[in-house]
Design a protein around this motif. Structure first.
Motif, PDB file in Angstrom:
ATOM      1  N   GLU B  99       0.825  -1.208   0.000  1.00  0.00           N
ATOM      2  CA  GLU B  99       0.000   0.000   0.000  1.00  0.00           C
ATOM      3  C   GLU B  99       0.848   1.241   0.000  1.00  0.00           C
ATOM      4  N   THR B 102       2.040   1.867  -3.493  1.00  0.00           N
ATOM      5  CA  THR B 102       0.956   2.440  -4.312  1.00  0.00           C
ATOM      6  C   THR B 102       0.760   3.903  -3.984  1.00  0.00           C
ATOM      7  N   GLU B 216     -12.344  -1.671   1.252  1.00  0.00           N
ATOM      8  CA  GLU B 216     -11.092  -1.770   0.502  1.00  0.00           C
ATOM      9  C   GLU B 216     -10.510  -3.171   0.583  1.00  0.00           C
TER      10      GLU B 216
END
Lengths: 230, 283
Positions: B99, B102, B216
């Motif tokens: 994450e 990203t 998510e």
């Protein structure tokens, strides 16, 4: 009442002293036992001053024996299951710690199942251990796998409030539609109702009434429920 | 705890079932975003953006440096973002999780590579002195959709920041202190906003905007779109996940355009409100 931080001394003195959550007895250097707080919060005691405890709020759970918790199965290690109860260490649950379980007849748990269990062993230096039956009667008494429904996370104070039979929230919701719940002392509440809309309403009410998230009172919750169409 | 346990089976089944009926757990509509709350700090360029429980802090700082020889006429912008365990107990310090990668790449694409700030205006003395603008992003709390919140905080911080005024006479450069001369805003080409959509395994479930943490984790794919209020598309990012039909993507673009316009109005209104409370004399 006085607010204390962890490590502060608390003047708890009684012939029959009982220490509740958040207090620890330590022998100081001189040899005299001193009562020290392990959590941040307000010091409270019973009317005859023999029971003392710390009233505070947090979201991190520290396991204590004989507390009922909601856990998520993480993995299997041999005969035991490793369960996450939100504490610093994963808890162990024996595969046979269920009512009527024998070596041939075991409950079929999967990774990701939700459990309602009782903390049987909790020490600050060891992994906590769980059991899925009542300590005295050795029967299920509601412990075991929780199927369906939804899990809501809340603060520790909120789940203590929900367990109080005089708190307004669940009777108020229960008067509108039937619901089932399993309240864990580790800040997790499992809820189940017939329609997803009702479950979502319960989840939002719990978050709204939580002292962390605003602390709605009964009248405000009634108004809130009217807007939710349940 | 290094690795979070995945959501339990009842949570997964409930969320998928509720989404089939277009019901979200926090009561929002499928395409409803959490309204961002922008808080400005005492310094110019300090912004905290909160979208529900997701909170991000952005700070902009500028200093004069010598430019690299291959680009003597442009200023430099660097973005620093790190996910600490403060954001969530899933992140470990020192080891970049997926994450985090990203997030860093998305911030880089949206705020730097899309040319939001005019780098040539940051040049003071060609080949000798340029402005180096540093944007630092701290994720304070992750309750889903950090990327959108971080991009919004970053872009508002860049718009909020004022650099000291500089006077160049021949080869001499004088930097005026903000108390002598009013500081100058950064020259920006456009204002991109990032919007993230989540998709689910069941094809009958429509995409939802601004997923929460649980949504998510349970999603089958995330599509992030960055565009500005002038309908110009800056970034489209879709890293893996279930395949999407072209019609779905075009529908999402239309929704994103409307949301970007709303965000633009909100940001402008907040910036103006804050600017009125500051006392910056222009002599």
């Amino acid at each position: 009442m006085t607010t204390v931080l962890p490590g502060e001394q608390v003047p708890a003195q009684h012939v029959n002293l009982k220490l509740g959550p958040g207090l620890l007895q330590q022998t100081s250097v001189g040899g005299t036992p001193a009562v020290v707080s392990t959590r941040a919060g307000e010091v409270q005691h019973s009317a005859n001053r023999n029971k003392w405890w710390i009233e505070g709020n947090s979201r991190r759970y520290a396991p204590a024996p004989q507390e009922s918790v909601v856990g998520v199965v993480v993995s299997r290690s041999g005969e035991n299951w490793r369960v996450d109860i939100g504490s610093a260490h994963m808890a162990t649950l024996d595969g046979l710690a269920f009512e009527g379980a024998t070596k041939r007849n075991r409950p079929n748990l999967k990774v990701g199942s939700l459990l309602y269990a009782r903390v049987s062993l909790a020490h600050k230096d060891m992994e906590p251990e769980l059991e899925c039956f009542d300590a005295q009667t050795r029967k299920a008494e509601g412990f075991g796998e929780l199927k369906g429904g939804f899990l809501v996370q809340c603060s520790l104070k909120m789940c203590r409030l929900l367990l109080d039979p005089h708190h307004f929230l669940f009777p108020l919701l229960g008067s509108r539609f039937p619901l089932e719940s399993a309240i864990g002392m580790n800040g997790r509440v499992w809820i189940s109702a017939k329609e997803p809309r009702q479950v979502i309403a319960i989840a939002r009410c719990i978050e709204a009434v939580d002292p962390d998230g605003g602390g709605m009172d009964e009248a405000a919750v009634k108004k809130f429920l009217n807007t939710l169409d349940v | 705890m290094p690795r979070p346990p995945s959501p339990s089976i009842p949570e997964k089944e409930f969320v998928h079932g509720a989404l089939k009926q277009s019901l979200r757990v926090d009561g929002r509509a499928m395409l409803e975003m959490r309204t961002p709350t922008l808080t400005f700090g005492p310094e110019l360029g300090w912004v905290e953006c909160a979208m529900g429980k997701t909170r991000v802090l952005a700070q902009v700082d500028g200093k004069m440096v010598k430019p690299p020889p291959e680009r003597p006429l442009e200023g430099m912008i660097t973005i620093h973002s790190e996910l600490s365990p403060m954001a969530s107990n899933e992140y470990e310090p020192g080891r970049p999780s997926e994450e985090e990668v990203t997030l860093t790449r998305m911030l880089d694409k949206v705020l730097r590579r899309s040319d939001t700030v005019d780098k040539e205006s940051l040049c003071v003395l060609a080949g000798q002195r340029v402005w180096h603008i540093r944007l630092t992003i701290h994720i304070l709390s992750n309750s889903g959709n950090m990327v959108d919140c971080a991009c919004l905080a970053g872009i508002v911080a860049l718009k909020h920041f004022r650099r000291p005024e500089v006077e160049v006479v021949g080869d001499e450069v004088t930097i005026h202190h903000p108390s002598e001369r009013a500081p100058v805003p950064l020259s920006m080409h456009h204002t991109p906003f990032c919007l993230t959509f989540a998709f689910f395994p069941d094809p009958s479930t429509p995409p939802l905007l601004d997923p929460s943490h649980l949504e998510e984790t349970l999603s089958a794919g995330l599509l992030s779109v960055a565009l500005n209020a002038q309908r110009e598309l800056c970034v489209v990012q879709k890293a893996g996940g279930i395949p999407l039909a072209p019609d779905d993507v075009l529908k999402i673009m239309d929704i994103a355009v409307t949301k970007a316009r709303e965000l633009d109005k909100l940001v402008e209104a907040r910036l103006e409100e804050d600017w009125k409370t500051r006392n910056v004399e222009v002599r």
